[in-house]
Design a protein around this motif. Structure first.
Motif, short mmCIF file in Angstrom:
data_model
loop_
_atom_site.label_atom_id
_atom_site.label_comp_id
_atom_site.label_asym_id
_atom_site.label_seq_id
_atom_site.Cartn_x
_atom_site.Cartn_y
_atom_site.Cartn_z
N GLY A 1 0.81 -1.22 0.00
CA GLY A 1 0.00 0.00 0.00
C GLY A 1 0.84 1.27 0.00
O GLY A 1 0.67 2.13 -0.88
N PRO A 2 1.76 1.41 0.95
CA PRO A 2 2.63 2.60 0.95
C PRO A 2 3.49 2.71 -0.31
O PRO A 2 3.74 3.81 -0.80
CB PRO A 2 3.49 2.39 2.19
CG PRO A 2 2.63 1.59 3.12
CD PRO A 2 1.90 0.65 2.21
N ALA A 3 3.94 1.57 -0.85
CA ALA A 3 4.75 1.61 -2.08
C ALA A 3 3.94 2.19 -3.23
O ALA A 3 4.45 3.00 -4.04
CB ALA A 3 5.26 0.22 -2.43
N LEU A 4 2.66 1.81 -3.33
CA LEU A 4 1.83 2.30 -4.42
C LEU A 4 1.38 3.75 -4.21
O LEU A 4 0.85 4.37 -5.14
CB LEU A 4 0.61 1.38 -4.61
CG LEU A 4 0.93 0.01 -5.21
CD1 LEU A 4 -0.29 -0.89 -5.20
CD2 LEU A 4 1.50 0.13 -6.62
N GLU A 5 1.58 4.29 -3.04
CA GLU A 5 1.38 5.73 -2.84
C GLU A 5 2.58 6.51 -3.37
O GLU A 5 2.44 7.64 -3.84
CB GLU A 5 1.17 6.04 -1.36
CG GLU A 5 -0.14 5.52 -0.79
CD GLU A 5 -1.34 6.09 -1.53
OE1 GLU A 5 -1.41 7.32 -1.71
OE2 GLU A 5 -2.21 5.29 -1.95
N LYS A 6 3.74 5.88 -3.34
CA LYS A 6 4.96 6.53 -3.80
C LYS A 6 5.15 6.36 -5.31
O LYS A 6 5.67 7.26 -5.98
CB LYS A 6 6.17 5.95 -3.06
CG LYS A 6 7.50 6.56 -3.46
CD LYS A 6 8.64 5.96 -2.65
CE LYS A 6 10.00 6.54 -3.06
NZ LYS A 6 11.12 5.91 -2.31
N TYR A 7 4.74 5.20 -5.83
CA TYR A 7 4.91 4.88 -7.25
C TYR A 7 3.55 4.82 -7.94
O TYR A 7 2.55 4.48 -7.32
CB TYR A 7 5.64 3.55 -7.41
CG TYR A 7 7.04 3.57 -6.87
CD1 TYR A 7 8.11 4.01 -7.65
CD2 TYR A 7 7.31 3.16 -5.56
CE1 TYR A 7 9.41 4.03 -7.15
CE2 TYR A 7 8.61 3.18 -5.05
CZ TYR A 7 9.65 3.63 -5.85
OH TYR A 7 10.93 3.66 -5.35
N ASP A 8 3.54 5.09 -9.24
CA ASP A 8 2.28 5.06 -9.99
C ASP A 8 1.77 3.64 -10.19
O ASP A 8 0.57 3.39 -10.11
CB ASP A 8 2.47 5.77 -11.34
CG ASP A 8 2.71 7.25 -11.17
OD1 ASP A 8 1.74 7.98 -10.92
OD2 ASP A 8 3.87 7.68 -11.27
N VAL A 9 2.68 2.72 -10.52
CA VAL A 9 2.35 1.30 -10.66
C VAL A 9 3.55 0.48 -10.22
O VAL A 9 4.67 0.99 -10.12
CB VAL A 9 1.95 0.91 -12.11
CG1 VAL A 9 0.64 1.55 -12.52
CG2 VAL A 9 3.07 1.24 -13.10
N LEU A 10 3.31 -0.80 -10.00
CA LEU A 10 4.37 -1.77 -9.73
C LEU A 10 4.40 -2.75 -10.89
O LEU A 10 3.34 -3.16 -11.40
CB LEU A 10 4.06 -2.54 -8.44
CG LEU A 10 4.89 -3.81 -8.16
CD1 LEU A 10 6.29 -3.44 -7.67
CD2 LEU A 10 4.19 -4.71 -7.15
N ILE A 11 5.59 -3.14 -11.35
CA ILE A 11 5.69 -4.19 -12.35
C ILE A 11 6.53 -5.35 -11.81
O ILE A 11 7.42 -5.16 -10.98
CB ILE A 11 6.26 -3.69 -13.70
CG1 ILE A 11 7.67 -3.12 -13.54
CG2 ILE A 11 5.34 -2.68 -14.33
CD1 ILE A 11 8.32 -2.75 -14.86
N CYS A 12 6.21 -6.55 -12.29
CA CYS A 12 6.95 -7.76 -11.93
C CYS A 12 6.65 -8.80 -13.00
O CYS A 12 5.71 -8.64 -13.78
CB CYS A 12 6.54 -8.27 -10.55
SG CYS A 12 4.83 -8.84 -10.45
N PRO A 13 7.41 -9.88 -13.08
CA PRO A 13 7.07 -10.92 -14.04
C PRO A 13 5.70 -11.52 -13.72
O PRO A 13 5.25 -11.53 -12.58
CB PRO A 13 8.18 -11.96 -13.85
CG PRO A 13 9.32 -11.22 -13.22
CD PRO A 13 8.68 -10.18 -12.36
N THR A 14 5.04 -12.05 -14.75
CA THR A 14 3.79 -12.76 -14.54
C THR A 14 4.06 -14.19 -14.12
O THR A 14 3.46 -14.70 -13.16
CB THR A 14 2.93 -12.76 -15.81
OG1 THR A 14 2.77 -11.42 -16.28
CG2 THR A 14 1.56 -13.37 -15.54
N THR A 15 4.97 -14.85 -14.82
CA THR A 15 5.38 -16.20 -14.45
C THR A 15 6.90 -16.23 -14.35
O THR A 15 7.59 -15.49 -15.03
CB THR A 15 4.91 -17.25 -15.47
OG1 THR A 15 5.45 -16.93 -16.76
CG2 THR A 15 3.39 -17.29 -15.54
#
Length: 475
Positions: free
Chosen positions: A366-380
């Motif tokens: 939650g706090p990370a998404l207040e600082k950043y617009d989106v989060l990305i990571c691999p799907t698999t």
């Protein structure tokens, strides 16, 4: 334009050509059916087909366009519907021998909306038995295979949907996602899949009350995904969990220059294949080229996340299958039996423990998404497992390390736990075996437009897949 070009034409472009009377729904449907008949012996991603009925409906759509009548948002498009929801007067198998192809007495809300919008259900798409695996094979329908490399799985449980899109045998398709079942096949098949926030789209009871469970759209590009999402979403008087008011997403977005994007390569505990890592970093470079900054973050998550997610799924989903064991266990697949047994042994304290883990997870996300617009990571964490993989019997290694063979290769379940966050999977590249890889774009709770804004920018910069013959599976 060849028939194959028609099969891979973006749905939103086909609609424009229908309205301009430069393309007929009949032409598109015939090309789609011909393609399905040619590829199904290899891919096996469709269950029930309604080709004659679909052609009749295509002719009716053609007549509407010809006389300038009012048309629906999906008028004339061939749409693959996952073989787990219901259409009145037609069977639904759930990929199981146990259902006996019972004829439904009602139509699921999502399917009703799609058909009212003019979408034509030409086929149902394959699932693993009762949708409880990350691959797609069953005793009822056999093995579904990845169009990019038939030795590998389509993913699951919406594996038939992912495969029909990448094979060019549906314009758009529906999926559902309780542990990654939209995003896993989207990644493995090189298409786009959206897990909406909980409550955005209606679902069937009782799983409409399960906050891990999400129905959503799949397509070959981002705009087509939006097109179907706008039809599926909105409150339903039959689903108390659905949100008011209806959210309608735009098709066009402003640039993302100046955005701050967070990257988590392993979500704290996943072992990630080098090819997936390479393709994810390349995707980060695309975002940087658009004027965004990308910074790696530590969410503080550990292997308790996947364990808790699996425990939750066993407690509710597995327990729903447990009554079938005594009477019909021998007719069930190995993975469905194992899932049902796990549900039989689950305790209320196990369930509460999963909620405590989810609460801790959001204390950092939650706090990370207040600082950043989106989060990305691999799907698999790997491109895909083999087509006939069985996690009850087979082991799985990534980078020489044993991982959980069930969902230890799919980095999706944590965001079913973070259920109010919208998550979009988009292609990131291919592995050496030809199987696609994907990234997840994760947004703040109920901020659906943010993930689509990032995805539209990314896809525009990278270029849409399937536009040319050399960018399609060699089927």
């Amino acid at each position: 334009m060849t028939d194959l070009d028609l099969c891979y034409m973006p749905a939103h472009e086909a609609l424009q050509l229908f309205k301009a009377k430069k393309l007929s729904p009949v032409e598109l449907m015939q090309a789609t059916i011909d393609r399905a008949e040619a590829t199904e012996p290899t891919i096996n991603c469709l269950t029930f087909t309604y080709f004659d009925e679909a052609m009749d409906l295509a002719r009716k759509a053609e007549a509407k366009y010809a006389r300038g009548a009012r048309t629906g948002a999906l008028e004339g498009l061939p749409i693959g519907i996952k073989d787990e929801s219901y259409i009145k007067g037609k069977p639904t198998s759930h990929g199981s021998l146990l259902t006996n192809d019972e004829i439904s007495d009602h139509t699921s809300t999502n399917n009703e909306r799609i058909m009212k919008a003019g979408g034509i259900v030409h086929a149902r798409t394959a699932t693993p038995e009762f949708c409880c695996a990350g691959f797609t094979w069953s005793k009822r329908w056999g093995v579904s295979r990845n169009p990019w490399n038939p030795d590998f799985t389509t993913g699951g449980s919406s594996g038939g949907a992912g495969a029909t899109l990448s094979a060019g045998t549906s314009a758009i398709a529906t999926g559902s996602d309780i542990g990654g079942s939209i995003r896993i096949p989207a990644s493995a098949c090189g298409v786009v899949g959206f897990k909406p926030p909980y409550g955005r789209n209606p679902d069937e009871p009782p799983f409409n009350l399960d906050f891990y469970c999400h129905t959503g759209p799949m397509a070959r590009n981002v705009k087509d995904t939006i097109l179907l999402q706008n039809v599926m979403s909105g409150p339903s008087p039959l689903d108390i969990a659905t949100l008011r008011p209806k959210l309608r997403l735009p098709l066009d977005y402003k640039p993302i220059s100046g955005w701050k994007i967070a990257l988590s390569m392993d979500l704290g505990s996943f072992e990630v294949d080098d090819e997936v890592r390479k393709n994810t970093l390349a995707a980060c470079d695309v975002f940087r080229s658009l004027g965004a900054t990308v910074e790696e973050v530590d969410l503080g998550w550990s292997d308790e996340v996947l364990k808790a997610g699996m425990a939750y799924l066993e407690h509710l989903f597995g327990a729903s299958l447990a009554p079938l064991l005594k009477e019909r266990g021998d007719d069930m697949t190995s993975y469905a039996r194992e899932f049902a047994k796990g549900g039989s042994n689950s305790k209320a304290t196990d369930f509460v423990g999963t909620l405590e883990v989810a609460a801790r997870m959001y204390q950092t996300l939650g706090p990370a998404l207040e600082k950043y617009d989106v989060l990305i990571c691999p799907t698999t964490a790997i491109a895909a497992v083999p087509a006939e993989f069985d996690h009850t019997e087979d082991t799985l290694e990534i980078n020489g390390k044993l991982v959980n063979p069930s969902l230890g290769w799919a980095m999706t379940t944590p965001f079913n736990m973070m259920s109010r966050c919208p998550v979009l999977s988009v292609p990131s590249g291919k592995a050496a075996n030809g199987v696609p890889t994907g990234i997840q774009i994760v947004g703040r709770t109920y901020c659906d437009a943010d993930v689509f804004r990032a995805a539209v920018a990314y896809e525009t910069a990278q270029g849409q897949w399937y536009r040319s013959a050399d960018a399609r599976p060699a089927l």
